[in-house]
Design a protein around this motif. Structure first.
Motif, PDB file in Angstrom:
ATOM      1  N   GLN A  27       1.140   2.531   4.170  1.00 62.39           N
ATOM      2  CA  GLN A  27       2.443   2.632   4.825  1.00 62.39           C
ATOM      3  C   GLN A  27       3.566   2.984   3.856  1.00 62.39           C
ATOM      4  O   GLN A  27       4.580   3.570   4.256  1.00 62.39           O
ATOM      5  CB  GLN A  27       2.772   1.305   5.518  1.00 62.39           C
ATOM      6  CG  GLN A  27       1.888   0.992   6.711  1.00 62.39           C
ATOM      7  CD  GLN A  27       2.126  -0.408   7.253  1.00 62.39           C
ATOM      8  OE1 GLN A  27       2.789  -1.236   6.617  1.00 62.39           O
ATOM      9  NE2 GLN A  27       1.561  -0.693   8.427  1.00 62.39           N
ATOM     10  N   GLU A  62      -3.434  -1.669   3.860  1.00 59.90           N
ATOM     11  CA  GLU A  62      -2.544  -1.311   4.967  1.00 59.90           C
ATOM     12  C   GLU A  62      -1.125  -1.065   4.478  1.00 59.90           C
ATOM     13  O   GLU A  62      -0.497  -0.050   4.825  1.00 59.90           O
ATOM     14  CB  GLU A  62      -2.555  -2.418   6.024  1.00 59.90           C
ATOM     15  CG  GLU A  62      -1.673  -2.113   7.230  1.00 59.90           C
ATOM     16  CD  GLU A  62      -1.673  -3.234   8.259  1.00 59.90           C
ATOM     17  OE1 GLU A  62      -1.015  -3.076   9.304  1.00 59.90           O
ATOM     18  OE2 GLU A  62      -2.333  -4.272   8.011  1.00 59.90           O
ATOM     19  N   THR A  63      -0.605  -1.976   3.647  1.00 59.72           N
ATOM     20  CA  THR A  63       0.770  -1.807   3.159  1.00 59.72           C
ATOM     21  C   THR A  63       0.860  -0.654   2.158  1.00 59.72           C
ATOM     22  O   THR A  63       1.904  -0.002   2.063  1.00 59.72           O
ATOM     23  CB  THR A  63       1.272  -3.108   2.523  1.00 59.72           C
ATOM     24  OG1 THR A  63       0.314  -3.567   1.541  1.00 59.72           O
ATOM     25  CG2 THR A  63       1.447  -4.191   3.573  1.00 59.72           C
TER      26      THR A  63
END
Length: 304
Positions: A284, A280-281
């Motif tokens: 992003q 997820e990071t």
């Protein structure tokens, strides 16, 4: 009618010639055959891993210890667990062939027969990833009578191209790579190459099949201390202080439907390194331009 008769006679003669060639051949004992010399780190074989750029890499045909830097990396799984993987360098999405022999009417490969490959690292068309071709040999075929891909193809036996891929990294004899996902076989395997024995490591942490005619790919998100394109950029991976833990994030792991050990490298901004610790990071984080490469990196351990 006359043309058909001539064709049938020619076909029969061709089959007889093949049988004669095979009958004149003698089986070869792999235990006493010469061992193929292998160099994965020459300028012709390597891309990211070349001896001319990294003196830590072993010399031509010297055993490779994949359990030492720079050939192992500790990254993160999509959920943020430490994931150990081997770095086997850039590979093409076009698989090379591996020929597996079956006697007519049998469902299992010829017992004792080594599989047959056609290229070594550094040669045109080489790939760690190999697509299985099933070859039907006569019922009286003796194992290891055929030890060369070109000779096999000249014999004209029926061949079936399958969708199954094997990750077969050809290496020098006495190399080692001790880790396998969930305890798979880490021993050196053997295949025939031009009547020589080629040693290889098999990485079978997950079943692998072609996508179309290509090796499927999965993303890896890499972070460097200096971004590619900047002076001395793209060389040193972001790591935790005093640790070998990088902030590289695998997009998939063995057991995921989309898993592939052939990774498409995506590079995120070095400024985001400390904040990237899972998929997820990584998604992003700001991305930076970098050469598109596909790297063979089988995952061999995940610490839950």
């Amino acid at each position: 009618m006359k043309t058909l008769t001539v064709f049938l006679i020619a076909a029969a003669l061709s089959a007889l010639e093949c049988e004669a060639v095979l009958a004149a051949s003698q089986p070869v004992d792999p235990d006493h055959a010469p061992i193929a010399a292998v160099d994965r780190y020459s300028d012709s074989a390597g891309t990211l891993l070349r001896r001319s750029a990294d003196t830590r890499l072993p010399g031509p045909n010297e055993p490779i210890d994949f359990d030492r830097p720079p050939l192992t990396n500790l990254g993160f799984s999509p959920t943020g667990e430490p994931a150990l993987y081997y770095r086997l360098d850039v590979q093409s999405t076009t698989p090379a062939p591996v020929f597996i022999l079956y006697r007519e009417g049998e469902d299992e490969p010829v017992q004792g027969q080594l599989d047959i490959i056609d290229t070594l690292p550094g040669q045109k068309g080489y790939n760690d990833f190999r697509r299985i071709w099933k070859v039907r040999v006569p019922k009286d075929y003796v194992a290891n009578t055929i030890t060369d891909a070109a000779a096999l193809q000249q014999l004209g036996y029926k061949m079936e191209k399958t969708d199954t891929l094997l990750n077969m990294a050809i290496v020098p004899d006495k190399s080692r790579a001790r880790f396998r996902f969930k305890g798979g076989n880490a021993e050196l395997q053997r295949a025939w190459f031009q009547s020589q024995v080629a040693k290889f490591f098999l990485f079978d942490e997950a079943p692998l099949s072609v996508s179309g005619d290509n090796v499927p790919v999965s993303p890896i998100y890499d972070g460097f201390t200096i971004n590619p394109g900047e002076p001395n950029g793209g060389k040193e991976l972001c790591t935790d202080p005093g640790s070998t833990q990088t902030h590289n994030i695998a997009g998939t792991v063995p057991g995921d439907k989309a898993y592939s050990p052939l990774w498409l490298r995506i590079v995120y901004d070095s400024a985001a390194c400390s904040s990237v610790h899972n998929l997820e990071t990584a998604i992003q984080a700001k991305k930076v331009a970098a050469p598109v490469v596909f790297i063979n990196c089988p995952i061999v351990s995940i610490k839950h």
